[in-house]
Design an enzyme around this catalytic site. Structure first.
Site, PDB file in Angstrom:
ATOM      1  N   GLY A   7       0.823  -1.212   0.000  1.00  0.00           N
ATOM      2  CA  GLY A   7       0.000   0.000   0.000  1.00  0.00           C
ATOM      3  C   GLY A   7       0.856   1.261   0.000  1.00  0.00           C
ATOM      4  O   GLY A   7       2.092   1.201  -0.079  1.00  0.00           O
ATOM      5  N   ASP A  33      -2.420 -12.655   4.016  1.00  0.00           N
ATOM      6  CA  ASP A  33      -3.767 -12.107   4.197  1.00  0.00           C
ATOM      7  C   ASP A  33      -3.980 -12.010   5.710  1.00  0.00           C
ATOM      8  O   ASP A  33      -4.059 -13.033   6.392  1.00  0.00           O
ATOM      9  CB  ASP A  33      -4.785 -13.048   3.547  1.00  0.00           C
ATOM     10  CG  ASP A  33      -6.217 -12.587   3.789  1.00  0.00           C
ATOM     11  OD1 ASP A  33      -6.432 -11.660   4.597  1.00  0.00           O
ATOM     12  OD2 ASP A  33      -7.123 -13.167   3.164  1.00  0.00           O
ATOM     13  N   ILE A  34      -4.053 -10.796   6.224  1.00  0.00           N
ATOM     14  CA  ILE A  34      -4.085 -10.633   7.693  1.00  0.00           C
ATOM     15  C   ILE A  34      -5.394 -11.107   8.317  1.00  0.00           C
ATOM     16  O   ILE A  34      -5.515 -11.144   9.535  1.00  0.00           O
ATOM     17  CB  ILE A  34      -3.758  -9.190   8.150  1.00  0.00           C
ATOM     18  CG1 ILE A  34      -4.813  -8.202   7.652  1.00  0.00           C
ATOM     19  CG2 ILE A  34      -2.348  -8.782   7.732  1.00  0.00           C
ATOM     20  CD1 ILE A  34      -4.757  -6.849   8.372  1.00  0.00           C
ATOM     21  N   ALA A  62      -4.948  -2.360   5.458  1.00  0.00           N
ATOM     22  CA  ALA A  62      -6.297  -1.908   5.815  1.00  0.00           C
ATOM     23  C   ALA A  62      -7.191  -1.986   4.595  1.00  0.00           C
ATOM     24  O   ALA A  62      -6.711  -1.995   3.460  1.00  0.00           O
ATOM     25  CB  ALA A  62      -6.261  -0.468   6.328  1.00  0.00           C
ATOM     26  N   THR A 106      -6.896   5.997  12.256  1.00  0.00           N
ATOM     27  CA  THR A 106      -7.354   7.119  11.437  1.00  0.00           C
ATOM     28  C   THR A 106      -8.123   8.195  12.213  1.00  0.00           C
ATOM     29  O   THR A 106      -8.749   7.905  13.243  1.00  0.00           O
ATOM     30  CB  THR A 106      -8.281   6.563  10.326  1.00  0.00           C
ATOM     31  OG1 THR A 106      -8.925   7.636   9.657  1.00  0.00           O
ATOM     32  CG2 THR A 106      -9.354   5.645  10.886  1.00  0.00           C
ATOM     33  N   TYR A 134     -16.325   2.564   7.649  1.00  0.00           N
ATOM     34  CA  TYR A 134     -14.861   2.480   7.712  1.00  0.00           C
ATOM     35  C   TYR A 134     -14.361   2.936   9.093  1.00  0.00           C
ATOM     36  O   TYR A 134     -13.558   2.255   9.741  1.00  0.00           O
ATOM     37  CB  TYR A 134     -14.257   3.352   6.602  1.00  0.00           C
ATOM     38  CG  TYR A 134     -12.779   3.626   6.723  1.00  0.00           C
ATOM     39  CD1 TYR A 134     -11.842   2.672   6.350  1.00  0.00           C
ATOM     40  CD2 TYR A 134     -12.312   4.866   7.198  1.00  0.00           C
ATOM     41  CE1 TYR A 134     -10.472   2.926   6.451  1.00  0.00           C
ATOM     42  CE2 TYR A 134     -10.960   5.127   7.302  1.00  0.00           C
ATOM     43  CZ  TYR A 134     -10.044   4.158   6.931  1.00  0.00           C
ATOM     44  OH  TYR A 134      -8.707   4.416   7.032  1.00  0.00           O
ATOM     45  N   TRP A 159      -5.351  12.005   6.161  1.00  0.00           N
ATOM     46  CA  TRP A 159      -5.131  12.624   4.849  1.00  0.00           C
ATOM     47  C   TRP A 159      -3.779  12.204   4.236  1.00  0.00           C
ATOM     48  O   TRP A 159      -2.963  13.029   3.838  1.00  0.00           O
ATOM     49  CB  TRP A 159      -5.202  14.143   4.955  1.00  0.00           C
ATOM     50  CG  TRP A 159      -6.557  14.698   5.320  1.00  0.00           C
ATOM     51  CD1 TRP A 159      -7.561  14.050   5.967  1.00  0.00           C
ATOM     52  CD2 TRP A 159      -7.045  16.022   5.053  1.00  0.00           C
ATOM     53  NE1 TRP A 159      -8.638  14.885   6.125  1.00  0.00           N
ATOM     54  CE2 TRP A 159      -8.359  16.102   5.578  1.00  0.00           C
ATOM     55  CE3 TRP A 159      -6.513  17.155   4.448  1.00  0.00           C
ATOM     56  CZ2 TRP A 159      -9.131  17.259   5.494  1.00  0.00           C
ATOM     57  CZ3 TRP A 159      -7.272  18.309   4.372  1.00  0.00           C
ATOM     58  CH2 TRP A 159      -8.564  18.362   4.886  1.00  0.00           C
TER      59      TRP A 159
END
Ligand SMILES: NC(=O)c1ccc[n+]([C@@H]2O[C@H](COP(=O)([O-])OP(=O)(O)OC[C@H]3O[C@@H](n4cnc5c(N)ncnc54)[C@H](OP(=O)(O)O)[C@@H]3O)[C@@H](O)[C@H]2O)c1
Length: 301
Positions: A7, A33-34, A62, A106, A134, A159
């Site tokens: 990512g 794959d978590i 995520a 986040t 989310y 952001w």
């Protein structure tokens, strides 16, 4: 050990760790794959048992399709599995194998009304209250990490943009080439964060003896999406006035965004770390380092 290594943040974590000469294991989604409990147990166990020093897991994986999670049942289930449940699996595996964990969360865990003191950034101790699917899945992921592992850091950021995957900077640069004027939301406030700066900060945290807990780390200073877009136009050499401010109401999205996303750096500084660079200077550094973000050919470095 880095999970979600493919990512935006994961890519920069790998760069920072490579440059530092640190021994590490970088696992993309194809590698681990978590959400798979057995695979998680095997990967964390193998990594921790092979480490001479304290093993640290940096979880950058995520489900980040915020609007899709709001509107699509399957996506919501994936967000629940990846953002809420999997961090608990990772944390429990770390606990079993004596590893520490840095888990990334986040600003969307907050409702966006802002803390009690107007204009202040949210502190980790402020009440959360996510308003989107989310955000709620990330909130639950935080809780599961805290419950499963003492040696944890939950780091909330906001952001984030980098040179991997879709991001606001590249989108604005593309729209600048395609349109005369652009309407961008001017009533949501936050702190743009270059993933390279965040990656350096997280690696420093992982190496430190900072007390476990929740910290906030974003680019320094704050702006609105409109201000951020105008800064991208300035970097392009385009007239920033071509970006016009609009309201959230005029630009509705499926998932509600927090109007106030500014996170206070106080917890980060109190833990003994340098502030992340000012968001505007960071944007200049990012597009200098990655001209392709502005749609320009990369230069030899
Ligand atoms: N981007 C932002 O503005 C922002 C803001 C605040 C906080 N954050 C947080 O920052 C962290 C990093 O986000 P990012 O911006 O780097 O997001 P990203 O670019 O979407 O990266 C997330 C990575 O996780 C991988 N992943 C998804 N499901 C997985 C699974 N089951 N197992 C393993 N890997 C999986 C994705 O792989 P695929 O691409 O193959 O699905 C992707 O490589 C996340 O915790 C995010 O919630 C981001």
């Amino acid at each position: 050990m880095v999970t979600g290594a493919g990512g935006a943040l994961g890519t920069d974590l790998v760069r920072v760790l490579t440059q530092s000469g640190e021994r590490f294991s970088a696992l993309t989604r194809a590698d681990l794959d978590i959400t798979d409990p057995e695979a998680v147990e095997a990967a964390v166990g193998a990594w921790a048992s092979g480490s001479d020093e304290r093993a640290v897991l940096l979880n950058a994986a995520a489900f980040t399709a915020v609007d899709l999670a709001e509107t699509d049942e399957q996506a919501a289930a994936a967000a629940q599995a990846v953002n809420a449940e999997a961090p608990g699996l990772l944390a429990a595996a770390c606990a079993r194998h004596g590893a520490a964990m840095v888990h990334v969360s986040t600003d969307y865990v907050f409702d966006g009304a802002g803390p009690a003191e107007p204009g202040a950034g949210y502190e980790p101790s402020d009440p959360t209250g996510a308003r989107s699917v989310y955000g709620r899945t990330k909130e639950e992921g935080e809780r599961r990490v805290r419950e499963a592992l003492d040696a944890h850091h939950v780091v909330r950021t906001a952001w984030v943009y980098g040179d991997t995957g879709a991001n606001f900077v590249a989108t604005m640069a593309r729209l600048a080439a395609a349109r005369d004027t652009l309407d961008v939301v001017d009533d949501q406030h936050g702190s743009p964060t270059w993933s390279a700066d965040l990656a350096r900060a997280l690696v420093a945290l992982g190496r430190s003896d900072a007390a476990p807990g929740t910290l906030h780390a974003t680019g320094s200073g704050a702006t609105t999406w409109c201000g951020f877009a105008r800064a991208v136009f300035t970097e392009l050499g385009a007239d920033p006035e071509r970006v016009r401010g609009c309201t959230t109401e005029q630009f509705p999205r499926p998932a509600p965004r927090p109007a106030w996303s500014v996170l206070s750096p106080a917890s980060w500084l109190a833990a003994g770390f340098e502030p992340l660079p000012d968001w505007r200077a960071a944007l200049h550094a990012a597009v200098t380092c990655h001209p392709e973000l502005l749609g320009r050919a990369p230069v030899d470095r």
